[in-house]
Design a protein around this motif. Structure first.
Motif, mmCIF file in Angstrom:
data_model
loop_
_atom_site.group_PDB
_atom_site.id
_atom_site.type_symbol
_atom_site.label_atom_id
_atom_site.label_comp_id
_atom_site.label_asym_id
_atom_site.label_seq_id
_atom_site.Cartn_x
_atom_site.Cartn_y
_atom_site.Cartn_z
ATOM 1 N N PHE A 155 3.958 32.644 17.456
ATOM 2 C CA PHE A 155 3.350 32.619 15.677
ATOM 3 C C PHE A 155 4.785 33.712 14.897
ATOM 4 O O PHE A 155 4.631 33.144 13.654
ATOM 5 C CB PHE A 155 2.218 33.678 16.053
ATOM 6 C CG PHE A 155 1.006 32.904 16.553
ATOM 7 C CD1 PHE A 155 0.438 31.298 16.397
ATOM 8 C CD2 PHE A 155 -0.724 33.892 16.511
ATOM 9 C CE1 PHE A 155 -0.297 30.930 17.021
ATOM 10 C CE2 PHE A 155 -1.255 32.998 17.098
ATOM 11 C CZ PHE A 155 -1.532 31.732 17.145
ATOM 12 N N HIS A 189 -6.739 28.106 17.458
ATOM 13 C CA HIS A 189 -8.114 28.341 18.476
ATOM 14 C C HIS A 189 -7.604 30.193 17.661
ATOM 15 O O HIS A 189 -7.203 30.459 17.046
ATOM 16 C CB HIS A 189 -7.078 28.674 19.690
ATOM 17 C CG HIS A 189 -6.146 27.213 20.211
ATOM 18 N ND1 HIS A 189 -7.329 26.383 20.786
ATOM 19 C CD2 HIS A 189 -5.570 26.842 20.735
ATOM 20 C CE1 HIS A 189 -7.215 25.102 21.583
ATOM 21 N NE2 HIS A 189 -5.982 25.249 21.223
ATOM 22 N N ASP A 203 -3.138 22.838 15.847
ATOM 23 C CA ASP A 203 -2.839 23.387 16.922
ATOM 24 C C ASP A 203 -3.485 21.898 18.072
ATOM 25 O O ASP A 203 -4.547 21.636 17.793
ATOM 26 C CB ASP A 203 -3.558 24.279 17.617
ATOM 27 C CG ASP A 203 -3.157 24.433 19.227
ATOM 28 O OD1 ASP A 203 -3.053 23.431 19.833
ATOM 29 O OD2 ASP A 203 -2.833 25.651 19.344
ATOM 30 N N MET A 208 2.011 34.931 22.502
ATOM 31 C CA MET A 208 2.067 33.911 21.840
ATOM 32 C C MET A 208 3.141 34.743 20.675
ATOM 33 O O MET A 208 2.423 34.451 18.978
ATOM 34 C CB MET A 208 -0.057 34.828 21.644
ATOM 35 C CG MET A 208 -0.734 34.067 22.233
ATOM 36 S SD MET A 208 -0.025 32.322 22.669
ATOM 37 C CE MET A 208 -0.203 31.542 20.541
ATOM 38 N N LEU A 251 -8.371 28.810 27.616
ATOM 39 C CA LEU A 251 -9.180 29.705 26.245
ATOM 40 C C LEU A 251 -10.981 29.254 26.710
ATOM 41 O O LEU A 251 -11.262 30.187 25.860
ATOM 42 C CB LEU A 251 -8.733 29.283 25.387
ATOM 43 C CG LEU A 251 -7.210 28.998 24.785
ATOM 44 C CD1 LEU A 251 -5.931 27.805 23.984
ATOM 45 C CD2 LEU A 251 -7.524 29.602 23.336
ATOM 46 N N GLU A 259 -5.334 36.770 18.721
ATOM 47 C CA GLU A 259 -3.677 36.270 18.763
ATOM 48 C C GLU A 259 -4.002 35.159 16.708
ATOM 49 O O GLU A 259 -3.017 36.168 16.461
ATOM 50 C CB GLU A 259 -2.820 35.990 19.577
ATOM 51 C CG GLU A 259 -2.715 36.875 21.027
ATOM 52 C CD GLU A 259 -4.510 36.362 21.672
ATOM 53 O OE1 GLU A 259 -5.167 35.749 21.910
ATOM 54 O OE2 GLU A 259 -3.809 37.511 22.629
ATOM 55 N N THR A 260 -4.449 34.750 17.145
ATOM 56 C CA THR A 260 -5.237 33.805 15.655
ATOM 57 C C THR A 260 -4.778 34.571 14.313
ATOM 58 O O THR A 260 -4.598 34.844 13.373
ATOM 59 C CB THR A 260 -5.323 32.107 15.821
ATOM 60 O OG1 THR A 260 -5.440 32.155 16.876
ATOM 61 C CG2 THR A 260 -5.488 31.534 14.370
ATOM 62 N N GLU A 312 -8.725 34.082 27.512
ATOM 63 C CA GLU A 312 -8.923 34.046 26.459
ATOM 64 C C GLU A 312 -7.553 33.699 25.890
ATOM 65 O O GLU A 312 -7.284 34.242 25.021
ATOM 66 C CB GLU A 312 -8.860 36.234 25.919
ATOM 67 C CG GLU A 312 -10.142 36.550 26.569
ATOM 68 C CD GLU A 312 -9.931 38.450 26.599
ATOM 69 O OE1 GLU A 312 -9.139 38.920 25.600
ATOM 70 O OE2 GLU A 312 -10.304 38.919 27.659
ATOM 71 N N GLY A 313 -7.421 32.984 26.497
ATOM 72 C CA GLY A 313 -5.673 32.318 26.223
ATOM 73 C C GLY A 313 -4.845 33.049 26.180
ATOM 74 O O GLY A 313 -5.062 33.421 27.261
ATOM 75 N N HIS A 314 -3.743 32.738 25.795
ATOM 76 C CA HIS A 314 -2.257 33.133 26.161
ATOM 77 C C HIS A 314 -2.361 34.647 25.864
ATOM 78 O O HIS A 314 -2.514 34.568 24.826
ATOM 79 C CB HIS A 314 -0.772 32.426 25.710
ATOM 80 C CG HIS A 314 -0.391 31.573 25.831
ATOM 81 N ND1 HIS A 314 -1.901 30.218 26.843
ATOM 82 C CD2 HIS A 314 0.063 30.490 25.716
ATOM 83 C CE1 HIS A 314 -1.184 29.131 26.857
ATOM 84 N NE2 HIS A 314 -0.517 29.269 26.498
ATOM 85 N N THR A 354 -8.341 33.184 18.408
ATOM 86 C CA THR A 354 -8.247 34.013 19.149
ATOM 87 C C THR A 354 -7.489 35.539 18.464
ATOM 88 O O THR A 354 -7.609 34.786 17.425
ATOM 89 C CB THR A 354 -7.700 33.764 20.529
ATOM 90 O OG1 THR A 354 -5.660 33.830 19.438
ATOM 91 C CG2 THR A 354 -7.918 32.166 20.551
HETATM 92 N N1 ADE Z 1 -3.165 28.663 22.741
HETATM 93 C C1 ADE Z 1 -3.209 29.194 23.494
HETATM 94 N N2 ADE Z 1 -3.270 30.774 23.788
HETATM 95 C C2 ADE Z 1 -3.279 31.116 22.589
HETATM 96 C C3 ADE Z 1 -3.849 31.805 21.980
HETATM 97 N N3 ADE Z 1 -4.256 33.305 22.840
HETATM 98 N N4 ADE Z 1 -4.507 32.510 20.507
HETATM 99 C C4 ADE Z 1 -3.905 31.562 19.702
HETATM 100 N N5 ADE Z 1 -3.712 29.803 20.275
HETATM 101 C C5 ADE Z 1 -3.066 30.071 21.978
#
Ligand code: ADE
Length: 421
Positions: free
Chosen positions: A359, A54, A128, A355, A344, A58-59, A348-350, A56
């Motif tokens: 990660f 994803h 993922d 994360m 997501l 965080e990624t 905005e996802g977790h 984002t």
């Molecule tokens: N999966 C769930 N939330 C996420 C995030 N914020 N970034 C990447 N993968 C996710």
């Protein structure tokens, strides 16, 4: 103009993406620690890595860490609706990481993007949902010889990969990052719990207090969603097929019943099962007028959308991510985010805090795969326990939490059998 390969929505979103990524990094101390640890060592120097994740903030921070470790990295989206377009722009035009991801891309573009990531000729894959590994084995077998291994982030992907391994189809080792305790106990529960409620609230802006809120599936994600819905004052119902989990849900204080019964009384139905057509035609036929359905599982198959489409006489988009279907008897059923993962798609996802651990596991798993070069069997492997514990220790340290240690006497006691009453 950049020479970095990409397919993204809009370069002008870059500054917003950078600011949001830096903001997320403030909540990712374990990843920051690993960035520092590996900056000089560069254990991934020149290694080709393709990540289907994803896209984002965080990624983006995970990607920056891998780049600092020396990786030659390319990213593509792991879901058509989860991409944050500003982050994709920042990845390409600020962090110089080739990225193929556009929020709302159609299925054809989604697979074009996956193939663009495979054109990079990866030695390591990060998945993922296992679409990258699946496409590699189905259509790009010429790339298999390059592979050192892969990592998998999510429950759904691990289930798919175990099926591949069971069929002896898997041609390289994969580390099931999802199965690390410091991943699923926190990300799946607290991450999915908070972000799913966030997605539903952002999409609908409807008060949850007093509403009947049904959670289908009581795995770690379902547990988190139920817990947070209860915190909002909803009356939570759990539907579950596994007796042990159903018992746990009942002991946790929720009403447990079959979905056919719950559908008639629910204001919200949220799926987190990883399975197909969990909410089906029979449920739509008895559903309470106005019921809002959402999915938090990886794929958009949990709610049988074709069945809903064929039962409905009309469809109206009330708000972004809110489609209302009207049935012949005038009952209305809302579906959020086209049945894709609502946390997501509509939020905005977790959050970054959680994360950070997921990660950190990804980084350590990739480093482990490289250090074990070619010695692991072509199977799905657990995260080594010492790495899982390392993530827990680092997280506790960054939270300022100290813990006790066993005395020598206690340690010995745990390894002897002679002492009793
Ligand atoms: N999966 C769930 N939330 C996420 C995030 N914020 N970034 C990447 N993968 C996710």
């Amino acid at each position: 103009m950049t020479t970095i390969a990409h397919d993204i929505k809009d370069v002008r979103l870059k500054e917003k993406g950078v600011i949001r990524t830096e903001w997320a990094l403030r909540e990712m101390p374990v990843l920051r620690h690993l960035m520092q640890r590996y900056a000089d060592e560069k254990p991934l120097q020149g290694i080709h890595v393709s990540g289907c994740l994803h896209i984002t903030t965080e990624t983006a921070n995970l990607a920056r860490t891998l780049k600092m470790m020396g990786a030659d990295l390319v990213l593509c989206a792991s879901n058509p609706l989860s991409t944050q377009d500003d982050v994709a722009a920042a990845l390409v035009h600020h962090y110089a990481i080739p990225t193929f991801a556009i929020k709302g891309e159609d299925t054809q573009t989604y697979y074009q993007h996956i193939n663009a990531a495979l054109d990079h000729r990866p030695q390591l894959t990060m998945d993922d949902g296992a679409d990258l590994v699946s496409e590699l084995h189905k259509s790009r077998q010429d790339l298999l010889a390059n592979m050192i291994g892969g990592t998998e982030e999510t429950t759904t992907g691990v289930i798919r990969l175990r099926a591949m391994a069971g069929d002896r189809a898997l041609q390289f080792p994969v580390i099931a990052v999802n199965d690390a305790m410091t991943k699923h106990l926190f990300d799946n529960r607290y991450g999915t719990g908070q972000s799913t409620l966030d997605g539903i609230i952002r999409a609908t802006n409807i008060l949850l207090a007093s509403k009947v809120f049904t959670v289908v599936g009581y795995g770690w994600c379902g547990r988190g969603i139920a817990m947070r819905a209860k915190g909002h004052g909803a009356q939570v119902v759990v539907c579950e097929v596994e007796p042990l989990r159903a018992l746990e849900a009942a002991m946790d204080g929720y009403q447990v019943m079959p979905l056919q019964q719950a559908a008639a009384i629910s204001d919200f139905i949220v799926t987190a099962t990883g399975d197909k057509h969990v909410v089906d035609a029979a449920h739509f036929k008895v559903m309470k007028d106005g019921c809002i359905c959402a999915n938090s599982g990886h794929f958009n198959v949990e709610v049988n959308i074709p069945a809903l489409e064929s039962l409905a006489v009309s469809k109206k988009r009330w708000r972004e991510y809110v489609d209302e279907y009207t049935l012949p008897d005038n009952r209305r059923i809302c579906l959020l985010a086209e049945g894709r993962l609502v946390n997501l798609s509509a939020a905005e996802g977790h959050p970054a805090t959680v994360m950070d651990m997921s990660f950190a596991n990804q980084v350590l798993a990739i480093d482990y795969l490289v250090s074990q070069q070619k010695t692991l069997s072509n199977d799905v492997h657990s995260m080594p326990k010492y790495l899982d514990e390392e993530v827990a220790k680092l997280k506790l340290h960054t939270m300022g939490v100290a813990i006790d240690t066993l005395t020598d006497e206690q340690q010995t006691y745990l390894t002897t059998w002679q002492e009793g009453t």
